[in-house]
Design a protein around this motif. Structure first.
Motif, PDB file in Angstrom:
ATOM      1  N   GLU B   9       0.830  -1.199   0.000  1.00 48.83           N
ATOM      2  CA  GLU B   9       0.000   0.000   0.000  1.00 48.83           C
ATOM      3  C   GLU B   9       0.870   1.257   0.000  1.00 48.83           C
ATOM      4  N   MET B  10       1.929   1.195   0.809  1.00 49.26           N
ATOM      5  CA  MET B  10       2.837   2.344   0.920  1.00 49.26           C
ATOM      6  C   MET B  10       3.525   2.610  -0.417  1.00 49.26           C
ATOM      7  N   ILE B  11       3.974   1.534  -1.046  1.00 49.41           N
ATOM      8  CA  ILE B  11       4.700   1.682  -2.296  1.00 49.41           C
ATOM      9  C   ILE B  11       3.820   2.310  -3.370  1.00 49.41           C
ATOM     10  N   LYS B  12       2.555   1.990  -3.318  1.00 42.30           N
ATOM     11  CA  LYS B  12       1.647   2.457  -4.351  1.00 42.30           C
ATOM     12  C   LYS B  12       1.334   3.948  -4.286  1.00 42.30           C
ATOM     13  N   LYS B  13       1.901   4.616  -3.310  1.00 44.21           N
ATOM     14  CA  LYS B  13       1.674   6.056  -3.220  1.00 44.21           C
ATOM     15  C   LYS B  13       2.740   6.783  -4.044  1.00 44.21           C
ATOM     16  N   LEU B  14       2.329   7.473  -5.064  1.00 40.42           N
ATOM     17  CA  LEU B  14       3.289   8.145  -5.931  1.00 40.42           C
ATOM     18  C   LEU B  14       3.377   9.639  -5.619  1.00 40.42           C
ATOM     19  N   LYS B  15       4.618  10.105  -5.515  1.00 36.97           N
ATOM     20  CA  LYS B  15       4.849  11.531  -5.318  1.00 36.97           C
ATOM     21  C   LYS B  15       5.006  12.169  -6.701  1.00 36.97           C
ATOM     22  N   VAL B  16       4.080  13.037  -7.043  1.00 41.50           N
ATOM     23  CA  VAL B  16       4.017  13.561  -8.410  1.00 41.50           C
ATOM     24  C   VAL B  16       4.353  15.052  -8.440  1.00 41.50           C
ATOM     25  N   PHE B  88      12.343  18.855 -14.387  1.00 40.17           N
ATOM     26  CA  PHE B  88      12.620  17.420 -14.285  1.00 40.17           C
ATOM     27  C   PHE B  88      13.785  17.162 -13.327  1.00 40.17           C
ATOM     28  N   MET B  89      14.800  18.027 -13.409  1.00 40.56           N
ATOM     29  CA  MET B  89      15.943  17.878 -12.508  1.00 40.56           C
ATOM     30  C   MET B  89      15.509  18.079 -11.066  1.00 40.56           C
ATOM     31  N   PHE B  90      14.618  19.050 -10.876  1.00 42.55           N
ATOM     32  CA  PHE B  90      14.086  19.316  -9.538  1.00 42.55           C
ATOM     33  C   PHE B  90      13.353  18.078  -9.011  1.00 42.55           C
ATOM     34  N   ALA B  91      12.514  17.485  -9.870  1.00 48.12           N
ATOM     35  CA  ALA B  91      11.735  16.306  -9.467  1.00 48.12           C
ATOM     36  C   ALA B  91      12.678  15.156  -9.101  1.00 48.12           C
ATOM     37  N   LEU B  92      13.711  14.976  -9.904  1.00 50.27           N
ATOM     38  CA  LEU B  92      14.655  13.879  -9.679  1.00 50.27           C
ATOM     39  C   LEU B  92      15.408  14.057  -8.363  1.00 50.27           C
ATOM     40  N   ARG B  93      15.818  15.281  -8.081  1.00 48.32           N
ATOM     41  CA  ARG B  93      16.627  15.525  -6.882  1.00 48.32           C
ATOM     42  C   ARG B  93      15.796  15.574  -5.608  1.00 48.32           C
ATOM     43  N   ASN B  94      14.495  15.775  -5.760  1.00 46.29           N
ATOM     44  CA  ASN B  94      13.659  15.849  -4.565  1.00 46.29           C
ATOM     45  C   ASN B  94      12.817  14.584  -4.383  1.00 46.29           C
ATOM     46  N   ASP B  95      13.315  13.495  -4.935  1.00 42.21           N
ATOM     47  CA  ASP B  95      12.725  12.168  -4.739  1.00 42.21           C
ATOM     48  C   ASP B  95      11.275  12.045  -5.162  1.00 42.21           C
ATOM     49  N   PHE B  96      10.946  12.649  -6.291  1.00 40.65           N
ATOM     50  CA  PHE B  96       9.612  12.428  -6.833  1.00 40.65           C
ATOM     51  C   PHE B  96       9.621  11.128  -7.629  1.00 40.65           C
ATOM     52  N   ASP B  97       8.449  10.509  -7.749  1.00 41.92           N
ATOM     53  CA  ASP B  97       8.343   9.273  -8.525  1.00 41.92           C
ATOM     54  C   ASP B  97       7.949   9.565  -9.967  1.00 41.92           C
TER      55      ASP B  97
END
Lengths: 120, 255
Positions: B9-16, B88-97
């Motif tokens: 359940e936890m894994i299925k939560k996506l940070k967008v 995109f770089m921001f998303a990658l560095r801030n641990d977005f999925d």
């Protein structure tokens, strides 16, 4: 008489080449021209100087290449050098474009991080 | 609930991260931000809008700052590609999925977001493209523009053998794997058709989803009149050279 005129011309040519070389050196010394870009200019001035001193040089080389009208060799050489140098400048330009892009992106990301830190 | 199930359940939560590049969109920023925030999303998604101000000359910067809207400020105008890539770089560095690219002019309705995210959540796609040409609903564009789009579809099909109906669509969701690739290389100008080739050459799975787009709320498209010719030429060159570079130079990008 003919000789006098051509000697006068030769002296003028050598003087111009030397002034040009001096000017390039001064730019390098003052730090206004980076060594890697000055290289081509030093080579150009050296060639200029060489042909100003070696008076028959142009005719001999034109003859070897089968060029009927020797001065056209100058134009050929000059245009080739200019085109090559322009392409070189475009490459440098593209590289700097990428570098500026990378720096401003990095800066934007850092500013955001800093804002976040100062707010918390 | 068993612990493993809980973990799943936890894994299925996506940070967008919703990446919204904007250049002189002062009139649209506030309404778009509020629309994204006010919409309710399923529990699978944690939605974070991030505006990228591409050195706007209007009051965009102040609006973003004064209203505490999350944003990046570019100090040099990089064009749409550079701005989106920063996001995109921001998303990658801030641990977005996941990162979703969305236009700053309100063409892409936030209500369609989940349609784009679902294939990534279900692991069916690396890249999801919101397309307006699968079903003929909502805003459709001019004949000339459709001709251009058909041309790019044809070019993509010839080069990489994928058929994307709307290769110029800028409403896209990218997963983590794709984010790593685009933060390395992303085209500067008119990046959309070129990135189709980029994705295909990296063997990413692309899925196209029909979405309903709105007409631009304010402002004009960046592509019109004489610019169309430049656009076609630029994108054709971009696509072909990117293809050659990736085909023969491996995955190496220089400029």
């Amino acid at each position: 008489m003919e000789n006098v005129i051509s000697y006068r011309l030769q002296i003028i040519a050598i003087t111009i080449a030397l002034i040009f070389m001096f000017f390039i050196f001064r730019l390098i010394v003052k730090g206004k021209l980076r060594e890697e870009y000055s290289f081509i200019w030093i080579v150009c001035t050296a060639l200029l100087l060489l042909f100003s001193i070696w008076r028959d040089g142009l005719d001999i080389i034109a003859g070897l290449l089968g060029i009927y009208y020797a001065p056209s060799l100058i134009f050929l050489g000059a245009i080739l050098a200019i085109v090559i140098f322009l392409v070189h400048l475009s490459v440098v330009n593209s590289k700097q474009h990428k570098q500026i892009k990378d720096i401003s992106q990095e800066l934007a990301l850092l500013k955001e991080k800093l804002d976040k830190l100062t707010r918390s | 609930m068993k612990p493993e199930e809980k973990e799943r359940e936890m894994i299925k939560k996506l940070k967008v991260a919703i990446i919204i590049p904007c250049y002189n969109e002062a009139n649209n920023i506030m309404s778009l931000y509020q629309e994204i925030r006010s919409h309710s999303y399923s529990d699978n998604y944690e939605i974070h809008p991030v505006f990228v101000n591409d050195c706007s000359t209007d009051s965009s910067k102040d609006i973003l700052k004064n209203n505490h809207i999350p944003h990046l400020n570019l100090c040099v105008n990089l064009g749409i590609g550079g701005a989106v890539q920063s996001g995109f770089m921001f998303a990658l560095r801030n641990d977005f999925d996941v990162a979703v690219q969305m236009d700053g002019d309100g063409q892409h309705p936030p209500s369609e977001l989940e349609k784009l995210l679902n294939p990534i959540l279900q692991d069916r796609a690396d890249v999801v493209i919101g397309s307006r040409y699968i079903t003929n609903e909502g805003f459709q564009s001019s004949y000339l523009r459709r001709f251009g789009i058909n041309y790019f579809n044809w070019l993509n099909k010839i080069l990489v053998g994928v058929t994307i109906n709307d290769s110029t669509s800028g409403y896209r969701a990218l997963n983590l794997k794709t984010l790593k690739i685009v933060s390395e290389y992303y085209p500067d100008e008119y990046p959309e058709p070129e990135t189709i080739v980029l994705f295909a050459m990296h063997n990413l799975k692309m899925v196209e989803i029909p979405v309903i787009m709105r007409d631009r709320q304010k402002g004009k498209s960046s592509i019109r009149n004489y610019k169309t010719i430049y656009y076609m030429f630029k994108v054709t060159l971009g696509v072909i050279f990117l293809y050659i570079r990736l085909k023969f130079n491996g995955k190496r990008h220089i400029i």
